[in-house]
Design a protein around this motif. Structure first.
Motif, short mmCIF file in Angstrom:
data_model
loop_
_atom_site.label_atom_id
_atom_site.label_comp_id
_atom_site.label_asym_id
_atom_site.label_seq_id
_atom_site.Cartn_x
_atom_site.Cartn_y
_atom_site.Cartn_z
N SER A 190 19.74 -26.86 -4.55
CA SER A 190 19.22 -26.91 -3.18
C SER A 190 17.69 -26.89 -3.18
O SER A 190 17.05 -27.56 -2.35
CB SER A 190 19.76 -25.74 -2.35
N CYS A 191 17.11 -26.13 -4.10
CA CYS A 191 15.64 -26.14 -4.25
C CYS A 191 15.15 -27.52 -4.66
O CYS A 191 14.13 -28.01 -4.16
CB CYS A 191 15.20 -25.08 -5.25
N PHE A 192 15.86 -28.15 -5.59
CA PHE A 192 15.50 -29.52 -5.99
C PHE A 192 15.52 -30.45 -4.78
O PHE A 192 14.62 -31.28 -4.59
CB PHE A 192 16.49 -30.05 -7.04
N ALA A 193 16.57 -30.32 -3.95
CA ALA A 193 16.70 -31.18 -2.77
C ALA A 193 15.59 -30.90 -1.76
O ALA A 193 14.99 -31.84 -1.21
CB ALA A 193 18.07 -30.98 -2.13
N ALA A 194 15.30 -29.62 -1.51
CA ALA A 194 14.28 -29.27 -0.52
C ALA A 194 12.88 -29.69 -0.95
O ALA A 194 12.07 -30.13 -0.13
CB ALA A 194 14.32 -27.76 -0.25
N LEU A 195 12.60 -29.55 -2.25
CA LEU A 195 11.27 -29.88 -2.76
C LEU A 195 11.12 -31.36 -3.10
O LEU A 195 10.01 -31.82 -3.38
CB LEU A 195 10.97 -29.04 -4.00
N GLY A 196 12.23 -32.09 -3.10
CA GLY A 196 12.17 -33.51 -3.42
C GLY A 196 11.78 -33.78 -4.86
O GLY A 196 11.09 -34.77 -5.15
N THR A 197 12.21 -32.91 -5.76
CA THR A 197 11.84 -33.08 -7.17
C THR A 197 12.50 -34.32 -7.75
O THR A 197 13.61 -34.69 -7.37
CB THR A 197 12.26 -31.85 -7.99
N GLY A 355 24.88 -38.32 -4.98
CA GLY A 355 25.55 -38.38 -6.28
C GLY A 355 24.66 -37.84 -7.39
O GLY A 355 25.13 -37.13 -8.29
N SER A 356 23.37 -38.15 -7.33
CA SER A 356 22.43 -37.66 -8.35
C SER A 356 22.35 -36.13 -8.33
O SER A 356 22.37 -35.48 -9.37
CB SER A 356 21.05 -38.27 -8.11
N LEU A 357 22.26 -35.54 -7.13
CA LEU A 357 22.18 -34.08 -7.03
C LEU A 357 23.49 -33.41 -7.44
O LEU A 357 23.50 -32.34 -8.05
CB LEU A 357 21.82 -33.67 -5.61
N LEU A 358 24.62 -34.05 -7.11
CA LEU A 358 25.91 -33.48 -7.49
C LEU A 358 26.08 -33.47 -9.01
O LEU A 358 26.69 -32.56 -9.57
CB LEU A 358 27.05 -34.27 -6.84
N ILE A 359 25.56 -34.49 -9.68
CA ILE A 359 25.59 -34.50 -11.14
C ILE A 359 24.84 -33.29 -11.69
O ILE A 359 25.32 -32.58 -12.57
CB ILE A 359 24.99 -35.80 -11.69
N MET A 360 23.65 -33.03 -11.13
CA MET A 360 22.87 -31.88 -11.60
C MET A 360 23.57 -30.57 -11.28
O MET A 360 23.56 -29.63 -12.09
CB MET A 360 21.47 -31.93 -10.98
N LEU A 361 24.18 -30.48 -10.10
CA LEU A 361 24.94 -29.27 -9.75
C LEU A 361 26.05 -29.03 -10.76
O LEU A 361 26.23 -27.90 -11.26
CB LEU A 361 25.53 -29.41 -8.35
#
Length: 421
Positions: A190-197, A355-361
């Motif tokens: 969620s931090c990755f998503a919020a910060l747009g990393t 999909g990219s964020l779910l892979i990292m999760l």
């Protein structure tokens, strides 16, 4: 009857199967897996799979490893519920690539989010004596990983106030499961998503954590080898597991949340390193982690029936892969997910970014549990990946390199096969 209406009907049904993934008590969400066989007859599937080439190689390596170690396991239903859930998850991914209708992704994922939240409320144990909520899952970690994925999905398929309300409600559900690995992974992602990393920073964080856990496992093997082997033989033998399931509340020493750190760092992870050192390149065989392997100095420890496809695992997907499939298997796993993530992260499509964020999760959760192939955690992820890859294919961002094996030559049949784009 024309093949097109059949194809559309099958595509809609398979696209809808994730709606049944809020419980793994009944494996409805993986009923589309047999349609993975149609990949040889689908230009779309062949093009996508050759573009993410480490994935087919990983499937081939795992199949060969199983054939060499325990070929009879393919005929056992319990194998697919335990060690063999790799094949269930990969078949679901490939069948999705073959058949899903990418245009319906947002609607289906919205419905999945709402149904999942209602299912959690229905299955929540309002009992002050119970420390965690399994919802409608067999284990609290399965529930935690699933609802962590659904929480991320809600961020990308809803808008306005409902987006925040549903995300907070789903985060609360994850917290109530008591699955600490899921909570930490969801917070980080969620931090990755919020910060747009970007993808590179996300992978740098993941690889750093992977290296840290691998170093912990190696240190544990060096310092605690004898203890590791003795504890594992007692606590994770088939007899001990049967006792555990029959006496859950008063089970043996090492079961329970209070000793999880010791359990992993001193017993389960070092055992994976020990097995890997026996066969560094290709591992000791797929599904072999939970079997009793005899050290050279004490061959009498071999069990009469060494093949034991049980619930025991390394509680770390990458160490489990390293033990069973060696350095080659681990490299293919990382390359496969990195290749898919690279494709998805380059797109501005919300489903692709999801999909990219779910892979990292999923990767982060797999550092403390064996989540990577577990259908309860992986099925929502692989279906979103299938939706995303299909969108990229239709937009021409994945080259159409191959024809189906049954395609007819000539301009009158440019696509051929069951799943013409």
């Amino acid at each position: 009857m024309s093949a097109r209406p059949i194809r559309r009907t099958l595509g809609f049904l398979i696209s809808s199967l994730p709606l049944f993934s809020f419980t793994n008590l009944l494996p409805i969400s993986v009923l589309g897996a047999p349609f993975a066989l149609y990949a040889v007859n689908s230009r779309r599937a062949l093009s996508i799979l050759t573009h993410i080439w480490p994935l087919p190689l990983l499937i081939a390596l795992t199949t060969l490893s199983t054939l060499l170690y325990d070929p009879a396991s393919f005929a056992s239903f319990s194998f697919y519920r335990r060690d063999g859930n790799f094949f269930v998850t990969m078949a679901a991914l490939v069948s999705g690539i073959v058949m899903v209708q990418a245009g319906s992704a947002r609607m289906l994922l919205r419905l999945l989010t709402v149904l999942s939240l209602l299912a959690f409320a229905a299955g929540y144990p309002f009992d002050s004596n119970k420390l965690s909520a399994n919802a409608l899952f067999l284990a609290h970690n399965a529930a935690g990983g699933f609802y962590a994925a659904i929480a991320l999905i809600s961020l990308y398929v809803f808008r306005g106030r409902w987006r925040l309300i549903l995300f907070c409600a789903l985060c609360l559900a994850v917290f109530l499961t008591g699955s600490r690995g899921s909570i930490l992974a969801l917070f980080t992602t969620s931090c990755f998503a919020a910060l747009g990393t970007g993808r590179r920073l996300r992978w740098l964080v993941f690889l750093g954590l992977l290296g840290l856990t691998l170093a912990t496992a190696v240190e544990g093997h060096i310092k605690h080898y004898e203890t590791t082997h003795a504890f594992y033989k007692v606590e994770y033998s088939p007899r001990a597991q049967r006792y555990f399931h029959a006496n859950y509340e008063g089970s043996a020493l090492l079961w329970g949340n209070s000793v999880n750190v010791f359990n992993r760092s001193a017993i389960l992870w070092p055992r994976a390193i020990d097995l890997w050192l026996q066969a560094p390149l290709l591992g000791v065989g797929f599904g072999a982690y939970d079997d009793e392997h005899a050290p050279p100095e004490n061959p009498a420890m071999i069990l009469p029936d060494p093949v034991n496809h049980s619930d025991a695992h390394a509680h770390h997907s990458f160490l489990n892969v390293l033990a069973e499939q060696g350095a080659v298997g681990l490299l293919l796993v990382l390359l496969a997910f990195a290749r898919i993530d690279r494709l998805l992260s380059r797109s501005s499509d919300p489903i692709c970014r999801l999909g990219s964020l779910l892979i990292m999760l999923l990767l982060l959760m797999s550092l403390t549990e064996h989540r990577l192939y577990t259908p309860s955690n992986a099925i929502p992820v692989v279906y979103v990946i299938a939706f995303a890859l299909t969108r990229l294919y239709h937009r021409g961002q994945i080259p159409r390199r191959l024809r189906p094996v049954t395609a007819r030559a000539g301009p009158s049949s440019p696509h051929g096969g069951l799943t013409r784009p």
